[in-house]
Scaffold this motif. Structure first.
Motif, PDB file in Angstrom:
ATOM      1  N   SER A  38      12.733  61.543  38.205  1.00 44.58           N
ATOM      2  CA  SER A  38      12.412  62.629  39.130  1.00 44.58           C
ATOM      3  C   SER A  38      11.060  63.235  38.788  1.00 44.58           C
ATOM      4  O   SER A  38      10.646  63.277  37.631  1.00 44.58           O
ATOM      5  N   THR A  40       9.303  66.964  39.877  1.00 45.22           N
ATOM      6  CA  THR A  40       9.559  68.236  40.542  1.00 45.22           C
ATOM      7  C   THR A  40       8.351  69.146  40.378  1.00 45.22           C
ATOM      8  O   THR A  40       7.320  68.742  39.824  1.00 45.22           O
ATOM      9  N   TYR A 157      18.986  67.749  51.900  1.00 44.78           N
ATOM     10  CA  TYR A 157      19.238  68.587  50.735  1.00 44.78           C
ATOM     11  C   TYR A 157      20.317  67.973  49.838  1.00 44.78           C
ATOM     12  O   TYR A 157      21.273  67.360  50.322  1.00 44.78           O
ATOM     13  N   GLU A 212      22.057  74.240  41.738  1.00 42.14           N
ATOM     14  CA  GLU A 212      20.745  73.641  41.997  1.00 42.14           C
ATOM     15  C   GLU A 212      20.706  73.141  43.435  1.00 42.14           C
ATOM     16  O   GLU A 212      21.600  72.421  43.873  1.00 42.14           O
ATOM     17  N   ARG A 214      18.190  71.048  45.888  1.00 50.58           N
ATOM     18  CA  ARG A 214      16.999  70.211  45.914  1.00 50.58           C
ATOM     19  C   ARG A 214      16.655  69.837  47.353  1.00 50.58           C
ATOM     20  O   ARG A 214      17.517  69.389  48.112  1.00 50.58           O
ATOM     21  N   TYR A 252      11.202  65.976  44.348  1.00 50.56           N
ATOM     22  CA  TYR A 252      11.872  67.064  45.049  1.00 50.56           C
ATOM     23  C   TYR A 252      11.461  68.420  44.490  1.00 50.56           C
ATOM     24  O   TYR A 252      11.007  68.551  43.357  1.00 50.56           O
ATOM     25  N   VAL A 254      13.058  71.980  43.515  1.00 53.59           N
ATOM     26  CA  VAL A 254      14.389  72.454  43.152  1.00 53.59           C
ATOM     27  C   VAL A 254      14.425  73.976  43.050  1.00 53.59           C
ATOM     28  O   VAL A 254      13.491  74.605  42.541  1.00 53.59           O
ATOM     29  N   THR A 256      16.972  77.053  41.609  1.00 55.94           N
ATOM     30  CA  THR A 256      18.099  77.262  40.694  1.00 55.94           C
ATOM     31  C   THR A 256      18.633  78.686  40.815  1.00 55.94           C
ATOM     32  O   THR A 256      17.861  79.647  40.853  1.00 55.94           O
TER      33      THR A 256
END
Length: 269
Positions: A38, A40, A157, A212, A214, A252, A254, A256
């Motif tokens: 990933s 981010t 998503y 989370e 994303r 992506y 993200v 939180t």
């Protein structure tokens, strides 16, 4: 009356005698490579492992070391080799930018595996709550998530609820049926009866909840959606890498959210 007792006794003997040992043929297969990759807004992380046979009870690690992982972006004329941190983890401080497409090349034992993903705009959470819903005579606890769709684009998503830092519930959704509007995702958590019993899967007072959200691209959505339905569909997930590498690569953004679970704060609906 005597005939009925004799018949019942015969049935009990019949069913108690229906025991047969079944040999299951577990076929050993070669280990396959697996990637969780990933990029981010916070940085880049890739974790490489191998699959494990069902009959392998060893405690040995299945990390892949000595791989070469290269991340690139044509628009930025960027190419960077990730740093190996040990335990199959490769990292970079490179942060993703919305609208840019990133490519990844993973070389393991001379074999190359590639994938690409486009970074999305930051997701927007409207609300998150736990609510009781009555279904027939049973009360069920749901986590109710509302996300504001990113306007004027096809949006996808991935949402993951962690309970005390352990994955608890997850789902994917798209804006196909409500573009530019508010999207709702319900996670069924437990029943009131199981919560009262202290069932291990039931949420309890003081549990640390981390949510989370994303915003992912279509390729990542297709892979994760196929993971979500694979038990019912009876198929393997859609390939996200070329060359037969399992797993996924996703660029992506993200969001939180952290919450401490309190039963006294639950809402009714």
């Amino acid at each position: 009356m005597k005939k009925s007792i004799l018949f019942l006794s015969s049935l009990i003997f019949l069913f108690s005698s229906c025991e047969k040992e079944i040999d299951i043929d577990y076929r050993e297969v070669n280990s396959l490579y697996v990637a969780e990759a990933s990029i981010t807004q916070n940085g880049t992380t890739v974790r490489l492992t191998t699959t494990q046979n069902v009959t392998d009870n060893s405690r040995q690690n299945h990390y892949i070391e000595g791989a070469t992982v290269v991340l690139s972006c044509k628009k930025l004329e960027l190419e960077e080799t990730l740093t190996e941190k040990g335990s199959g983890v490769y990292t970079s401080t490179l942060k993703g930018q919305p609208g840019l497409t990133y490519d990844i090349d993973i070389e393991i034992d001379g074999k190359h595996f590639t994938s690409s993903s486009t970074m999305q705009e930051a997701p927007v959470m409207n609300s998150f709550r736990f609510v009781w819903k009555k279904v027939l005579s049973e009360r069920f606890l749901f986590a109710d998530l509302r996300v504001q769709d990113t306007p004027d684009q096809n949006s996808y998503y991935f949402m993951h609820i962690y309970r005390n830092n352990v994955g608890y519930r997850w789902a994917v959704m798209s804006d196909e049926n409500n573009k530019n509007g508010e999207l709702q995702q319900l996670f069924q958590c437990t029943t009131e009866r199981d919560m009262d019993k202290g069932d291990s899967d039931a949420l309890q007072d003081g549990d640390a909840i981390r949510l989370e959200i994303r915003a992912i691209d279509k390729l990542s959505y297709d892979y994760l959606y196929s993971m979500q339905v694979m038990d019912n569909a009876g198929t393997n997930p859609i390939a996200n890498f070329t060359g037969g590498l399992l797993g996924y690569f996703s660029a992506y953004h993200v969001l939180t959210y952290r919450y401490t679970f309190r039963r006294s704060e639950l809402e009714e609906e």
